[in-house]
Design an enzyme around this catalytic site. Structure first.
Site, short mmCIF file in Angstrom:
data_model
loop_
_atom_site.label_atom_id
_atom_site.label_comp_id
_atom_site.label_asym_id
_atom_site.label_seq_id
_atom_site.Cartn_x
_atom_site.Cartn_y
_atom_site.Cartn_z
N GLY A 1 23.75 55.52 27.28
CA GLY A 1 22.49 54.92 26.84
C GLY A 1 22.54 53.42 26.72
O GLY A 1 21.55 52.73 27.03
N THR A 2 23.65 52.87 26.28
CA THR A 2 23.75 51.42 26.11
C THR A 2 23.60 50.71 27.45
O THR A 2 22.86 49.72 27.56
CB THR A 2 25.08 51.05 25.44
OG1 THR A 2 25.07 51.51 24.08
CG2 THR A 2 25.30 49.54 25.45
N ASN B 1 17.00 56.57 15.75
CA ASN B 1 18.30 57.24 15.58
C ASN B 1 18.74 57.35 14.13
O ASN B 1 19.58 58.21 13.82
CB ASN B 1 19.38 56.50 16.38
CG ASN B 1 19.43 55.02 16.06
OD1 ASN B 1 18.42 54.32 16.09
ND2 ASN B 1 20.61 54.52 15.75
N GLN C 1 17.81 59.65 21.52
CA GLN C 1 17.72 60.68 20.48
C GLN C 1 16.64 61.71 20.78
O GLN C 1 16.71 62.84 20.30
CB GLN C 1 17.43 60.02 19.12
CG GLN C 1 18.55 59.14 18.60
CD GLN C 1 19.79 59.92 18.19
OE1 GLN C 1 19.74 61.09 17.85
NE2 GLN C 1 20.94 59.26 18.23
N SER D 1 21.54 59.41 27.09
CA SER D 1 23.00 59.51 27.00
C SER D 1 23.40 60.98 26.85
O SER D 1 22.83 61.71 26.03
CB SER D 1 23.51 58.71 25.79
OG SER D 1 24.92 58.63 25.81
N THR E 1 32.21 53.88 41.96
CA THR E 1 32.41 55.30 42.22
C THR E 1 31.85 56.14 41.08
O THR E 1 32.08 55.86 39.91
CB THR E 1 33.91 55.61 42.40
OG1 THR E 1 34.42 54.80 43.46
CG2 THR E 1 34.13 57.08 42.72
N CYS F 1 26.94 53.36 15.59
CA CYS F 1 27.22 52.11 16.27
C CYS F 1 27.34 50.93 15.31
O CYS F 1 27.84 49.87 15.68
CB CYS F 1 26.14 51.83 17.31
SG CYS F 1 26.08 53.07 18.61
#
Length: 377
Positions: A69-70, A147, A175, A195, A233, A321
Site C-alpha cells: 500500500g505504501t 486505519n 483497510q 495491500s 521482476t 506504522c
C-alpha cells in the site's frame, strides 16, 4: 493467543500459503522469459490480475502490482503530480503516513497541498470539499476508511464531485478493500491502493488500480514489467497469494463482515457498559466491520497494550506504522482529542475467527487492568 490487531496485519490464510508454495519451488521461472516454462508463470500472473480486477469492477490492464500500500500511495500521488506543472492536491488530515509524507514531498517540489480537517468522528464535510476546490486542483486523495478509528469516508460522493470537475480521484483502500463493497466505476475512482497483508495475504505485495489513460508516467524505470509502468521482476508468489486472498475475501465478504459487525458491536457494548470513563472513537455506524477504538480515561494506551500482551492478547494503541513514535496519533489529534486522551487510546481490530468467549475474556482483562492502573495513579 487472542489476536486483535488485524488492522496492523492479518494471519495469512492457509489456502493462500498452499497456492504460493509452487512458486517458491518448482514454478520458479521469471515471467518475462519467452520459453514455455516462463510463459506458464506469466499466464498465472495474468490470471491473478484478472481475479483482482473482477473484485473492483476494473479491467485487468488497469491493475499494477506493487510492493504494498505504501508504494501504491506514493505512485498515485507522485505520478499524477509529474503530469501537472504545479497545481493543487486536496487530501485530509487523517490520511495514512504514506499519503501525508508523499504530500510533504510534493510540497517540496512546488505542488500546493490542502489537508482538509475532519469532524469529531473523523469524517470530512462534502460542502467544505466543494469550497476548497480550485481551478488548478488536479487530484483529490481521500482514504476509503481510516486505519485507526475505522470511520468510512463518503468516497463514492467524493468521486462523483471529482469526476464532475474533471479532477483525478485516488483513494487509499488498504483497510477498506474486501471489507466494504467497492466498484471503481460506480464510485468514480481513478486510482486505488491495496495491500495484501491486510486481507490475509502475504506481506510485501499489493496493487494500484489506475483507470486507463488517467496517469501514463512510469513510476519505476527499467524493464517492461507491469505494462512498462513499474520495472522490476515480479514477486510471483506474492502476486498469486494476493489474488487468492482477494478471491477468498471477496467471495465470502457479506457473511464474513456481517459476522464481524455482530462481534464488533458486542465488544463495543461490553466495554462501554462494564468499564467507566471509556468513549468510542470514530463514527458509530459508518465504521469498518472489525474496528473498535476506545479512549480510556486515566490509562496509558501503550501500557495497556503491554498488560494485555502479558495476558495473551495482541492489541494496539494506534497505527502500527507510527507505534514507535512518542507523539500522539495525528488522527486522534485531528478529531479534536487532547494529547492525554490521545495517549489513552486502545484499538481492537477483530476478524471472523474471534469468538464471543474471546471477547468476554478480553473485556475482563481490560477491566481489571484499568482498575489496577487507576489505583496506581
Amino acid at each position: 493467543m487472542i489476536y486483535m490487531d488485524n488492522a496492523a496485519t492479518t494471519r495469512i490464510h492457509p489456502e493462500v500459503v498452499n497456492v504460493m508454495l509452487p512458486y517458491l519451488g518448482a514454478k520458479f521461472a521469471n515471467p518475462s522469459g519467452i520459453y514455455t516454462f516462463a510463459k506458464g508463470v506469466r499466464k498465472d500472473v495474468e490470471r491473478a490480475r484478472h481475479i483482482i480486477a473482477s473484485t473492483i469492477g476494473a479491467m485487468p490492464e488497469e491493475i499494477y502490482f506493487t510492493s504494498g500500500g505504501t508504494e501504491a500511495d506514493n505512485w498515485a500521488l507522485k505520478a499524477a503530480a509529474r503530469e501537472h506543472d504545479g497545481g493543487n492536491v486536496i487530501s485530509t488530515q487523517v490520511e495514512h503516513k504514506a499519503i501525508l509524507e508523499s504530500l510533504n514531498d510534493l510540497e517540496n517540489n512546488g505542488i500546493r497541498t490542502t489537508k482538509m480537517p475532519v469532524d469529531k468522528y473523523g469524517m470530512i464535510e462534502l460542502d467544505r470539499l466543494q469550497k476548497l476546490l480550485r481551478s488548478d486542483t488536479f487530484l483529490i486523495s481521500v482514504m476509503a476508511a481510516n486505519n485507526e478509528i475505522g470511520t468510512i469516508m463518503p468516497f463514492a460522493q467524493i468521486g462523483r464531485i471529482a469526476r464532475s470537475r474533471k479532477i483525478l480521484f485516488h483513494t487509499d483502500a488498504v483497510q477498506a478493500y474486501t471489507n466494504i463493497p467497492i466498484n471503481v466505476n460506480s464510485m468514480y475512482i481513478d486510482m486505488l491502493s491495496v495491500s495484501a497483508h491486510k486481507i490475509r495475504g502475504p506481506k510485501g505485495v499489493g496493487f494500484l488500480y489506475i483507470r486507463k489513460g488517467c496517469v501514463r508516467t512510469p513510476f519505476i524505470n527499467g524493464g517492461s514489467q507491469e505494462m512498462g509502468m513499474r520495472a522490476g521482476t515480479e514477486n510471483v508468489a506474492g502476486i498469486i497469494g494476493l489474488a487468492k486472498a482477494a478471491e477468498i475475501a471477496y467471495t465470502n465478504m457479506k457473511a464474513r463482515t456481517n459476522n464481524e459487525i455482530r462481534k464488533r458491536d458486542y465488544l463495543i457494548d461490553k466495554i462501554l457498559t462494564n468499564i467507566d470513563g471509556v468513549t468510542l472513537n470514530g463514527h458509530q455506524s459508518k465504521r469498518l466491520p472489525n474496528n473498535a477504538n476506545f479512549t480510556i480515561k486515566g490509562v496509558n494506551g501503550a501500557s495497556m497494550v503491554l498488560m494485555l500482551d502479558q495476558q495473551g492478547i495482541c492489541a494496539s494503541a494506534g497505527s502500527a506504522c507510527t507505534s514507535a513514535s512518542a507523539k500522539p496519533s495525528h488522527v486522534l489529534k485531528a478529531i479534536g482529542m487532547s494529547d492525554d486522551d490521545a495517549r489513552s487510546t486502545l484499538r481492537l481490530t477483530i476478524n471472523e475467527e474471534i469468538t464471543y468467549q474471546d471477547i468476554d475474556y478480553v473485556v475482563r482483562c481490560i477491566k481489571s487492568n484499568v482498575e489496577r492502573a487507576r489505583k496506581e495513579m
